[in-house]
Design a protein around this motif. Sequence first.
Motif, PDB file in Angstrom:
ATOM      1  N   GLN A 158       0.856  -1.179   0.000  1.00 18.03           N
ATOM      2  CA  GLN A 158       0.000   0.000   0.000  1.00 18.03           C
ATOM      3  C   GLN A 158       0.897   1.234   0.000  1.00 18.03           C
ATOM      4  OE1 GLN A 158      -2.453  -0.111   3.496  1.00 18.03           O
ATOM      5  NE2 GLN A 158      -0.815   0.575   4.848  1.00 18.03           N
ATOM      6  N   ALA A 159       0.354   2.354  -0.460  1.00 22.42           N
ATOM      7  CA  ALA A 159       1.169   3.563  -0.597  1.00 22.42           C
ATOM      8  C   ALA A 159       0.449   4.767  -0.012  1.00 22.42           C
ATOM      9  CB  ALA A 159       1.489   3.822  -2.063  1.00 22.42           C
ATOM     10  N   GLN A 160       1.231   5.676   0.551  1.00 17.32           N
ATOM     11  CA  GLN A 160       0.751   6.991   0.969  1.00 17.32           C
ATOM     12  C   GLN A 160       1.566   8.024   0.200  1.00 17.32           C
ATOM     13  OE1 GLN A 160       1.299   5.881   5.285  1.00 17.32           O
ATOM     14  NE2 GLN A 160      -0.459   7.225   5.496  1.00 17.32           N
ATOM     15  N   THR A 161       0.903   8.904  -0.508  1.00 13.15           N
ATOM     16  CA  THR A 161       1.597   9.884  -1.336  1.00 13.15           C
ATOM     17  C   THR A 161       1.353  11.288  -0.795  1.00 13.15           C
ATOM     18  OG1 THR A 161       1.449   8.486  -3.304  1.00 13.15           O
ATOM     19  CG2 THR A 161       1.851  10.827  -3.658  1.00 13.15           C
ATOM     20  N   TYR A 162       2.456  11.959  -0.472  1.00 10.52           N
ATOM     21  CA  TYR A 162       2.421  13.316   0.053  1.00 10.52           C
ATOM     22  C   TYR A 162       2.685  14.294  -1.087  1.00 10.52           C
ATOM     23  CZ  TYR A 162       2.849  11.014   4.602  1.00 10.52           C
ATOM     24  OH  TYR A 162       2.641  10.220   5.705  1.00 10.52           O
ATOM     25  N   VAL A 163       1.753  15.215  -1.297  1.00  8.18           N
ATOM     26  CA  VAL A 163       1.938  16.297  -2.256  1.00  8.18           C
ATOM     27  C   VAL A 163       1.584  17.592  -1.529  1.00  8.18           C
ATOM     28  CG1 VAL A 163       1.476  14.880  -4.298  1.00  8.18           C
ATOM     29  CG2 VAL A 163      -0.415  16.040  -3.141  1.00  8.18           C
ATOM     30  N   GLU A 164       1.874  18.703  -2.167  1.00  7.98           N
ATOM     31  CA  GLU A 164       1.623  19.984  -1.509  1.00  7.98           C
ATOM     32  C   GLU A 164       0.149  20.107  -1.128  1.00  7.98           C
ATOM     33  OE1 GLU A 164       3.494  24.368  -1.665  1.00  7.98           O
ATOM     34  OE2 GLU A 164       3.440  23.221  -3.531  1.00  7.98           O
ATOM     35  N   GLY A 165      -0.108  20.449   0.141  1.00  5.76           N
ATOM     36  CA  GLY A 165      -1.469  20.593   0.631  1.00  5.76           C
ATOM     37  C   GLY A 165      -2.102  19.308   1.112  1.00  5.76           C
ATOM     38  N   GLN A 166      -1.401  18.190   0.983  1.00  2.00           N
ATOM     39  CA  GLN A 166      -1.937  16.898   1.423  1.00  2.00           C
ATOM     40  C   GLN A 166      -0.873  16.196   2.268  1.00  2.00           C
ATOM     41  OE1 GLN A 166      -3.405  14.365  -1.708  1.00  2.00           O
ATOM     42  NE2 GLN A 166      -3.578  12.583  -0.386  1.00  2.00           N
ATOM     43  N   MET A 167      -0.869  16.532   3.564  1.00  2.00           N
ATOM     44  CA  MET A 167       0.175  16.013   4.442  1.00  2.00           C
ATOM     45  C   MET A 167      -0.306  14.890   5.350  1.00  2.00           C
ATOM     46  SD  MET A 167       2.767  17.485   3.356  1.00  2.00           S
ATOM     47  CE  MET A 167       3.927  16.878   4.576  1.00  2.00           C
ATOM     48  N   GLU A 168      -1.553  14.456   5.181  1.00  2.00           N
ATOM     49  CA  GLU A 168      -2.062  13.311   5.931  1.00  2.00           C
ATOM     50  C   GLU A 168      -2.816  12.385   4.976  1.00  2.00           C
ATOM     51  OE1 GLU A 168      -4.144  14.458   9.474  1.00  2.00           O
ATOM     52  OE2 GLU A 168      -2.673  15.975  10.001  1.00  2.00           O
ATOM     53  N   PRO A 169      -2.118  11.854   3.963  1.00  2.75           N
ATOM     54  CA  PRO A 169      -2.795  11.041   2.945  1.00  2.75           C
ATOM     55  C   PRO A 169      -3.223   9.680   3.499  1.00  2.75           C
ATOM     56  CG  PRO A 169      -0.431  10.978   2.603  1.00  2.75           C
ATOM     57  CD  PRO A 169      -0.662  11.966   3.709  1.00  2.75           C
TER      58      PRO A 169
END
Length: 203
Positions: A158-169
Amino acid sequence: GASLVPQLDSAIRDLKAFLDEKAGRPVPLAMTEWNVGSEMQKSMTRFEHDLIIAEAAARFLDGGIAMGAYWPARIRAGNYTLIDYNDNSLTDSGKLFAALSAATLERRVAAQGPEGAYVFATAGETSETLRVWIVNRSDRAFPDATLAIDGAAIAALQAQTYVEGQMEPAPAPLPAASAAGTFAISIPPRSCTIVSGATRPGF
Protein backbone atom coordinates in the motif's frame (compact mmCIF):
# COMPACT_ATOMS: atom_id res chain seq x y z
CA GLY A 1 22.14 24.44 -3.23
CA ALA A 2 19.31 22.01 -3.92
CA SER A 3 21.22 20.71 -6.95
CA LEU A 4 23.89 19.33 -4.60
CA VAL A 5 21.47 17.09 -2.66
CA PRO A 6 22.04 14.04 -4.94
CA GLN A 7 25.75 14.19 -4.08
CA LEU A 8 25.30 14.08 -0.30
CA ASP A 9 25.59 10.32 0.20
CA SER A 10 28.70 9.89 -1.97
CA ALA A 11 30.39 12.93 -0.36
CA ILE A 12 29.70 11.56 3.12
CA ARG A 13 31.00 8.10 2.17
CA ASP A 14 34.21 9.65 0.83
CA LEU A 15 34.68 11.67 4.04
CA LYS A 16 33.99 8.65 6.24
CA ALA A 17 36.44 6.49 4.28
CA PHE A 18 39.11 9.19 4.65
CA LEU A 19 38.56 9.56 8.40
CA ASP A 20 38.42 5.81 9.00
CA GLU A 21 41.71 5.36 7.17
CA LYS A 22 43.44 8.18 9.05
CA ALA A 23 42.12 7.03 12.44
CA GLY A 24 42.69 3.33 11.80
CA ARG A 25 39.20 2.56 13.06
CA PRO A 26 35.57 3.37 12.17
CA VAL A 27 34.76 7.00 12.97
CA PRO A 28 31.07 7.74 13.62
CA LEU A 29 29.75 10.86 11.91
CA ALA A 30 27.06 13.23 13.21
CA MET A 31 25.29 16.15 11.56
CA THR A 32 25.07 18.55 14.50
CA GLU A 33 22.68 20.96 12.74
CA TRP A 34 21.15 20.61 9.31
CA ASN A 35 18.39 22.13 7.21
CA VAL A 36 18.00 24.03 3.96
CA GLY A 37 19.79 27.39 4.10
CA SER A 38 17.63 30.40 4.95
CA GLU A 39 18.49 32.18 1.69
CA MET A 40 17.42 29.10 -0.31
CA GLN A 41 14.17 28.89 1.65
CA LYS A 42 13.11 32.31 0.34
CA SER A 43 12.92 30.98 -3.22
CA MET A 44 10.90 27.82 -2.55
CA THR A 45 7.54 26.75 -1.18
CA ARG A 46 7.25 24.98 2.15
CA PHE A 47 6.64 21.67 0.42
CA GLU A 48 9.61 22.06 -1.92
CA HIS A 49 11.67 22.49 1.25
CA ASP A 50 10.09 19.37 2.75
CA LEU A 51 10.98 17.27 -0.30
CA ILE A 52 14.60 18.37 -0.03
CA ILE A 53 14.82 17.39 3.63
CA ALA A 54 13.11 14.05 2.88
CA GLU A 55 15.74 13.19 0.27
CA ALA A 56 18.61 14.60 2.34
CA ALA A 57 17.64 12.52 5.39
CA ALA A 58 17.71 9.32 3.34
CA ARG A 59 21.02 10.25 1.73
CA PHE A 60 22.53 10.91 5.17
CA LEU A 61 21.56 7.36 6.15
CA ASP A 62 22.94 6.00 2.88
CA GLY A 63 26.20 7.84 3.44
CA GLY A 64 26.71 6.49 6.95
CA ILE A 65 25.66 9.34 9.25
CA ALA A 66 25.10 7.90 12.73
CA MET A 67 23.09 10.83 14.11
CA GLY A 68 21.62 13.99 12.66
CA ALA A 69 20.04 16.94 14.49
CA TYR A 70 17.57 18.87 12.35
CA TRP A 71 17.50 22.59 13.17
CA PRO A 72 15.23 24.03 14.37
CA ALA A 73 12.79 21.69 16.08
CA ARG A 74 10.82 24.58 17.60
CA ILE A 75 11.61 28.29 17.50
CA ARG A 76 9.55 31.49 17.46
CA ALA A 77 11.14 32.89 14.30
CA GLY A 78 11.22 31.01 11.02
CA ASN A 79 8.75 28.84 9.12
CA TYR A 80 10.71 25.61 8.76
CA THR A 81 10.45 24.18 12.24
CA LEU A 82 9.11 20.71 13.07
CA ILE A 83 6.84 21.91 15.89
CA ASP A 84 4.61 24.98 15.75
CA TYR A 85 5.75 27.50 18.35
CA ASN A 86 2.22 28.66 19.18
CA ASP A 87 0.39 25.41 19.87
CA ASN A 88 3.10 22.68 19.77
CA SER A 89 1.38 20.89 16.88
CA LEU A 90 3.42 19.27 14.14
CA THR A 91 4.09 21.48 11.14
CA ASP A 92 4.00 20.01 7.63
CA SER A 93 7.75 19.39 7.96
CA GLY A 94 7.14 17.65 11.28
CA LYS A 95 4.40 15.46 9.80
CA LEU A 96 6.68 14.34 6.98
CA PHE A 97 9.55 13.67 9.39
CA ALA A 98 7.25 11.54 11.57
CA ALA A 99 6.12 9.56 8.52
CA LEU A 100 9.69 9.00 7.35
CA SER A 101 10.76 7.91 10.84
CA ALA A 102 7.98 5.32 10.95
CA ALA A 103 8.95 4.17 7.43
CA THR A 104 12.60 3.52 8.26
CA LEU A 105 13.34 -0.06 9.31
CA GLU A 106 16.55 -1.71 10.52
CA ARG A 107 18.08 -3.01 7.30
CA ARG A 108 18.88 -1.10 4.11
CA VAL A 109 17.98 -3.01 0.94
CA ALA A 110 18.84 -2.21 -2.67
CA ALA A 111 16.07 -0.79 -4.82
CA GLN A 112 15.77 0.63 -8.31
CA GLY A 113 13.24 3.12 -9.63
CA PRO A 114 12.81 5.62 -12.44
CA GLU A 115 15.72 7.92 -13.19
CA GLY A 116 14.90 11.29 -11.69
CA ALA A 117 13.28 9.98 -8.50
CA TYR A 118 15.21 8.98 -5.38
CA VAL A 119 14.36 5.56 -3.94
CA PHE A 120 15.32 4.47 -0.42
CA ALA A 121 14.18 1.04 0.82
CA THR A 122 14.53 -0.67 4.20
CA ALA A 123 13.36 -3.98 5.61
CA GLY A 124 12.77 -5.35 9.09
CA GLU A 125 15.59 -7.19 10.80
CA THR A 126 13.53 -10.27 11.64
CA SER A 127 9.95 -9.64 10.48
CA GLU A 128 8.79 -9.77 6.86
CA THR A 129 8.24 -6.03 6.44
CA LEU A 130 9.33 -3.57 3.76
CA ARG A 131 9.23 0.24 3.53
CA VAL A 132 10.19 2.30 0.48
CA TRP A 133 10.51 6.09 0.21
CA ILE A 134 10.21 7.58 -3.25
CA VAL A 135 11.11 11.27 -3.42
CA ASN A 136 10.37 13.04 -6.69
CA ARG A 137 11.49 16.67 -6.52
CA SER A 138 11.01 17.26 -10.24
CA ASP A 139 8.01 18.59 -12.17
CA ARG A 140 7.89 15.30 -14.08
CA ALA A 141 5.32 12.60 -13.34
CA PHE A 142 6.10 8.89 -13.62
CA PRO A 143 2.65 7.39 -14.28
CA ASP A 144 3.84 3.84 -15.03
CA ALA A 145 7.01 3.54 -12.97
CA THR A 146 8.45 0.14 -12.12
CA LEU A 147 10.24 -0.31 -8.82
CA ALA A 148 12.43 -3.32 -8.09
CA ILE A 149 13.48 -4.48 -4.63
CA ASP A 150 16.52 -6.76 -4.81
CA GLY A 151 15.87 -10.21 -3.39
CA ALA A 152 12.34 -9.52 -2.20
CA ALA A 153 9.23 -11.57 -2.81
CA ILE A 154 6.49 -9.08 -2.00
CA ALA A 155 3.12 -10.25 -0.77
CA ALA A 156 1.12 -7.03 -0.25
CA LEU A 157 1.60 -3.32 -0.82
CA GLN A 158 0.00 0.00 0.00
CA ALA A 159 1.17 3.56 -0.60
CA GLN A 160 0.75 6.99 0.97
CA THR A 161 1.60 9.88 -1.34
CA TYR A 162 2.42 13.32 0.05
CA VAL A 163 1.94 16.30 -2.26
CA GLU A 164 1.62 19.98 -1.51
CA GLY A 165 -1.47 20.59 0.63
CA GLN A 166 -1.94 16.90 1.42
CA MET A 167 0.18 16.01 4.44
CA GLU A 168 -2.06 13.31 5.93
CA PRO A 169 -2.79 11.04 2.95
CA ALA A 170 -4.82 7.88 3.38
CA PRO A 171 -3.09 4.60 2.46
CA ALA A 172 -4.04 3.27 -0.98
CA PRO A 173 -3.54 -0.34 -2.11
CA LEU A 174 -1.14 -1.01 -4.97
CA PRO A 175 -1.51 -3.73 -7.60
CA ALA A 176 -0.09 -7.11 -6.67
CA ALA A 177 3.66 -7.34 -7.07
CA SER A 178 5.58 -10.09 -8.75
CA ALA A 179 7.53 -12.74 -6.91
CA ALA A 180 10.68 -11.16 -8.34
CA GLY A 181 10.15 -8.06 -6.21
CA THR A 182 9.00 -5.62 -8.87
CA PHE A 183 5.85 -3.56 -8.72
CA ALA A 184 4.20 -0.76 -10.67
CA ILE A 185 3.38 2.61 -9.16
CA SER A 186 2.28 6.05 -10.33
CA ILE A 187 4.54 8.80 -8.97
CA PRO A 188 3.19 12.36 -9.15
CA PRO A 189 5.46 15.36 -9.72
CA ARG A 190 6.82 17.02 -6.57
CA SER A 191 5.84 14.23 -4.24
CA CYS A 192 7.04 11.90 -1.53
CA THR A 193 5.52 8.42 -1.56
CA ILE A 194 5.93 5.87 1.21
CA VAL A 195 5.24 2.27 0.20
CA SER A 196 4.55 -0.27 2.94
CA GLY A 197 4.75 -3.94 2.10
CA ALA A 198 4.92 -7.43 3.48
CA THR A 199 7.51 -9.81 2.12
CA ARG A 200 7.37 -13.53 2.06
CA PRO A 201 9.59 -15.36 4.61
CA GLY A 202 13.27 -15.57 3.84
CA PHE A 203 13.86 -12.06 2.52
